[in-house]
Enzyme design. Structure first.
Site, PDB file in Angstrom:
ATOM      1  N   GLN A   1      -4.512  -4.724   6.583  1.00  0.00           N
ATOM      2  CA  GLN A   1      -5.476  -5.548   5.869  1.00  0.00           C
ATOM      3  C   GLN A   1      -5.585  -6.945   6.469  1.00  0.00           C
ATOM      4  O   GLN A   1      -6.495  -7.696   6.155  1.00  0.00           O
ATOM      5  CB  GLN A   1      -5.068  -5.617   4.383  1.00  0.00           C
ATOM      6  CG  GLN A   1      -6.075  -6.237   3.468  1.00  0.00           C
ATOM      7  CD  GLN A   1      -7.428  -5.568   3.581  1.00  0.00           C
ATOM      8  OE1 GLN A   1      -7.526  -4.350   3.728  1.00  0.00           O
ATOM      9  NE2 GLN A   1      -8.480  -6.351   3.548  1.00  0.00           N
TER      10      GLN A   1
ATOM     11  N   LYS B   1     -10.559  -0.709  10.115  1.00  0.00           N
ATOM     12  CA  LYS B   1     -10.683  -1.887   9.245  1.00  0.00           C
ATOM     13  C   LYS B   1     -11.028  -3.149  10.034  1.00  0.00           C
ATOM     14  O   LYS B   1     -11.140  -4.222   9.474  1.00  0.00           O
ATOM     15  CB  LYS B   1      -9.396  -2.084   8.438  1.00  0.00           C
ATOM     16  CG  LYS B   1      -9.227  -0.996   7.386  1.00  0.00           C
ATOM     17  CD  LYS B   1      -8.083  -1.255   6.445  1.00  0.00           C
ATOM     18  CE  LYS B   1      -7.918  -0.057   5.520  1.00  0.00           C
ATOM     19  NZ  LYS B   1      -6.822  -0.229   4.573  1.00  0.00           N
TER      20      LYS B   1
ATOM     21  N   CYS C   1      -4.630   2.507  -3.770  1.00  0.00           N
ATOM     22  CA  CYS C   1      -3.376   2.947  -3.152  1.00  0.00           C
ATOM     23  C   CYS C   1      -2.256   1.944  -3.379  1.00  0.00           C
ATOM     24  O   CYS C   1      -1.353   1.800  -2.544  1.00  0.00           O
ATOM     25  CB  CYS C   1      -3.531   3.214  -1.651  1.00  0.00           C
ATOM     26  SG  CYS C   1      -4.731   4.473  -1.280  1.00  0.00           S
TER      27      CYS C   1
ATOM     28  N   ASP D   1       3.016  -4.418   7.968  1.00  0.00           N
ATOM     29  CA  ASP D   1       1.793  -3.642   7.791  1.00  0.00           C
ATOM     30  C   ASP D   1       0.625  -4.619   7.925  1.00  0.00           C
ATOM     31  O   ASP D   1       0.360  -5.412   7.018  1.00  0.00           O
ATOM     32  CB  ASP D   1       1.815  -2.977   6.409  1.00  0.00           C
ATOM     33  CG  ASP D   1       0.506  -2.262   6.087  1.00  0.00           C
ATOM     34  OD1 ASP D   1      -0.439  -2.312   6.912  1.00  0.00           O
ATOM     35  OD2 ASP D   1       0.433  -1.653   5.006  1.00  0.00           O
TER      36      ASP D   1
ATOM     37  N   HIS E   1       0.872  -1.171   0.000  1.00  0.00           N
ATOM     38  CA  HIS E   1       0.000   0.000   0.000  1.00  0.00           C
ATOM     39  C   HIS E   1       0.922   1.237   0.000  1.00  0.00           C
ATOM     40  O   HIS E   1       1.998   1.185   0.597  1.00  0.00           O
ATOM     41  CB  HIS E   1      -0.835  -0.054   1.274  1.00  0.00           C
ATOM     42  CG  HIS E   1      -1.936   0.959   1.381  1.00  0.00           C
ATOM     43  ND1 HIS E   1      -1.699   2.279   1.665  1.00  0.00           N
ATOM     44  CD2 HIS E   1      -3.281   0.836   1.265  1.00  0.00           C
ATOM     45  CE1 HIS E   1      -2.859   2.924   1.729  1.00  0.00           C
ATOM     46  NE2 HIS E   1      -3.840   2.068   1.488  1.00  0.00           N
TER      47      HIS E   1
HETATM   48  C1  LIG Z   1      -5.828   0.610   4.534  1.00  0.00           C
HETATM   49  C2  LIG Z   1      -4.429   0.192   4.483  1.00  0.00           C
HETATM   50  C3  LIG Z   1      -3.401   1.031   4.925  1.00  0.00           C
HETATM   51  C4  LIG Z   1      -3.656   2.438   5.403  1.00  0.00           C
HETATM   52  O1  LIG Z   1      -4.517   2.467   6.487  1.00  0.00           O
HETATM   53  P1  LIG Z   1      -5.120   3.868   6.981  1.00  0.00           P
HETATM   54  O2  LIG Z   1      -6.196   3.465   7.906  1.00  0.00           O
HETATM   55  O3  LIG Z   1      -5.610   4.568   5.755  1.00  0.00           O
HETATM   56  O4  LIG Z   1      -4.013   4.601   7.655  1.00  0.00           O
HETATM   57  C5  LIG Z   1      -2.116   0.576   4.857  1.00  0.00           C
HETATM   58  N1  LIG Z   1      -1.842  -0.655   4.421  1.00  0.00           N
HETATM   59  C6  LIG Z   1      -2.792  -1.508   3.998  1.00  0.00           C
HETATM   60  C7  LIG Z   1      -2.404  -2.873   3.539  1.00  0.00           C
HETATM   61  C8  LIG Z   1      -4.123  -1.112   4.017  1.00  0.00           C
HETATM   62  O5  LIG Z   1      -5.063  -1.950   3.586  1.00  0.00           O
END
Ligand SMILES: *Cc1c(COP(=O)(O)O)cnc(C)c1O
Length: 439
Positions: free
Chosen positions: A232, A255, A393, A229, A152
């Site tokens: 997701q 999320k 993104c 990260d 992302h």
């Molecule tokens: C949504 C997402 C982000 C960013 O999250 P925010 O809530 O917009 O800060 C980063 N990495 C992944 C894999 C995502 O799905």
């Protein structure tokens, strides 16, 4: 956790539908009933363009259960004040709830200690914090940071910025056509001993689940620090940071059925202890004079200013909701749905699904021959169906597959098999409409 099923739109149509529930209900706190779960998400009961709302944009953000909404309202109504400051009881209560939320997050992630949990605004801020603090701590000119082609932008741009500040290089682990990372290339890059590997647990555009445990093992063998990260992943796969052994893990509350504006950085205590602060201000200090400031202990050193108290408490409620519903049962349910969705998509003529990774969860990207992704999205909206279209993104992923944009349906615990069927039928109609239009 079993709420009342509302009559009409939400109740299962048939006896057999009712029996399609997953799990035997013995190994988890309550039997998994998707209809009982739906009953707890008020927004799912509204209509859109005269049709029942079908929300399939969960990789962008999830809807909130009543218990989270109630927690926010109740906290503002009964317990609200600033934290860590007051000599008075109300502030002590608010502080206790805020710190209790930290404990809930620590347990949810399998962290060793609450001190390893830093509250931030979201995954993006969390990664910026790490890129800055790790950068200040040990990135030097000529060093290397490794990211992957499926990141992302949030797990790419902050590292680019850190590299630019420090004169370091960014290297990229390539994607393979099947949507998995090229692990041989990953090892080749790690063998060159970069300082940091920043990698996503689950791809938000392809749904690929990366073998993080294995990746961390390889990275650590070469002395590389691993930032995961988890934005997701956290709502869709089991996460235990001690088992994964990653050094840092970052996610957003919104999320995983929690509020926006709250997120988490997990960091191993020995790592957080070493890192310099990201922002200066109140809360993060021990003593301030004009000559010199000494910093607070972790995690407070990384929480400058008044934190997002209420949404942290709301995140705690969301994680407890997920635990009570049963993570394993949720994941099993979502696994069945994503398989049906993929099978259905592959059966529609002119649909090209991007990638076929070894393990995919909750999100899938596709394009339709001769029809722009945005037209598909607009057409589906008229059927009451919410999906994301665009680059999600992840422009490097789009470039890799040679497409400008995709359609990306993505799932959550409350989606049903019936919704998948309606989505697929609507998609066929929308495609037929645009085909006629262009013929
Ligand atoms: C949504 C997402 C982000 C960013 O999250 P925010 O809530 O917009 O800060 C980063 N990495 C992944 C894999 C995502 O799905």
């Amino acid at each position: 956790m079993v709420g009342e099923v509302r009559p009409g739109t939400e109740a299962p149509n048939t006896h057999s539908e009712r029996n399609k529930g997953v799990g035997n209900g013995l190994s988890t706190p309550s039997p998994f009933s998707v209809y009982a779960i739906r009953a707890q998400f008020p927004v799912l009961h509204r209509a859109m363009h005269g049709k029942p709302l079908i929300y399939l944009d969960n990789a962008a953000s999830t809807q909130k259960p009543q218990v989270v909404i109630d927690t926010l309202v109740r906290f503002y109504s009964t317990t609200y004040s600033n934290v860590h400051r007051g000599a008075y009881a109300l502030s002590e209560e608010a502080t206790a709830r805020y710190e209790e939320a930290r404990q809930i997050v620590a347990r949810f992630l399998g962290a060793r200690s609450w001190r390893e949990i830093v509250f931030v605004r979201g995954a993006t801020e969390g990664i910026n914090l790490l890129a800055f603090s790790l950068g200040e701590y040990f990135l030097r000119e000529g060093d290397t940071v490794v990211v992957t082609e499926m990141e992302h932008h949030s797990n790419l741009v902050p590292w680019q910025m850190a590299c630019a500040r420090k004169g370091a290089h960014l290297r990229v682990v390539p994607l393979r056509e099947d949507g998995d990372l090229d692990l041989d290339q990953l090892e080749t890059l790690l063998a060159q001993k970069p300082k940091i590997l920043a990698v996503t647990h689950v791809s938000n555009s392809l749904g690929t689940v990366n073998p993080i445990r294995q990746i961390v093992e390889i990275a650590h063998a070469y002395g590389v620090v691993v930032v995961v990260d988890g934005a997701q992943a956290v709502a869709h796969v089991p996460v235990n940071v001690q088992e994964l052994d990653c050094d840092f893990y970052v996610f957003s509350g919104h999320k995983i059925y929690g509020p926006t504006g709250i997120g988490v950085v997990y960091g191993k205590e020995e790592w957080l202890d070493r890192l310099p602060p990201y922002q200066g201000g109140g809360e993060m200090i021990r003593e301030v004079t004009f000559e010199k400031t000494t910093y607070n202990d972790i995690p407070y050193r990384f929480e400058a200013g008044t934190p997002n108290i209420v949404d942290a408490v709301g995140l705690g409620a969301a994680l407890q909701f997920v635990e009570l519903t049963g993570r394993e049962q949720i994941f099993r349910h979502e696994d069945q749905l994503i398989k049906e969705l993929e099978k259905g998509l592959r059966a529609i003529q002119g649909v090209r699904v991007l990638g076929a990774p070894q393990k995919r969860v909750a999100a899938i990207s596709f394009v339709v021959e001769g029809v722009h992704a945005h037209d598909i999205g607009t057409g589906l909206d008229l059927h009451g169906i919410c999906v994301r279209t665009g680059h999600h993104c992840t422009q490097p992923v789009m470039r890799f597959y040679g497409v400008p944009a995709t359609v990306r349906p993505s799932l959550a615990m409350y989606n049903t098999r019936e919704e998948i069927e309606r989505f697929l039928a609507a998609l066929e109609e929308v495609i037929a409409f645009f085909r006629r239009g262009s013929a």
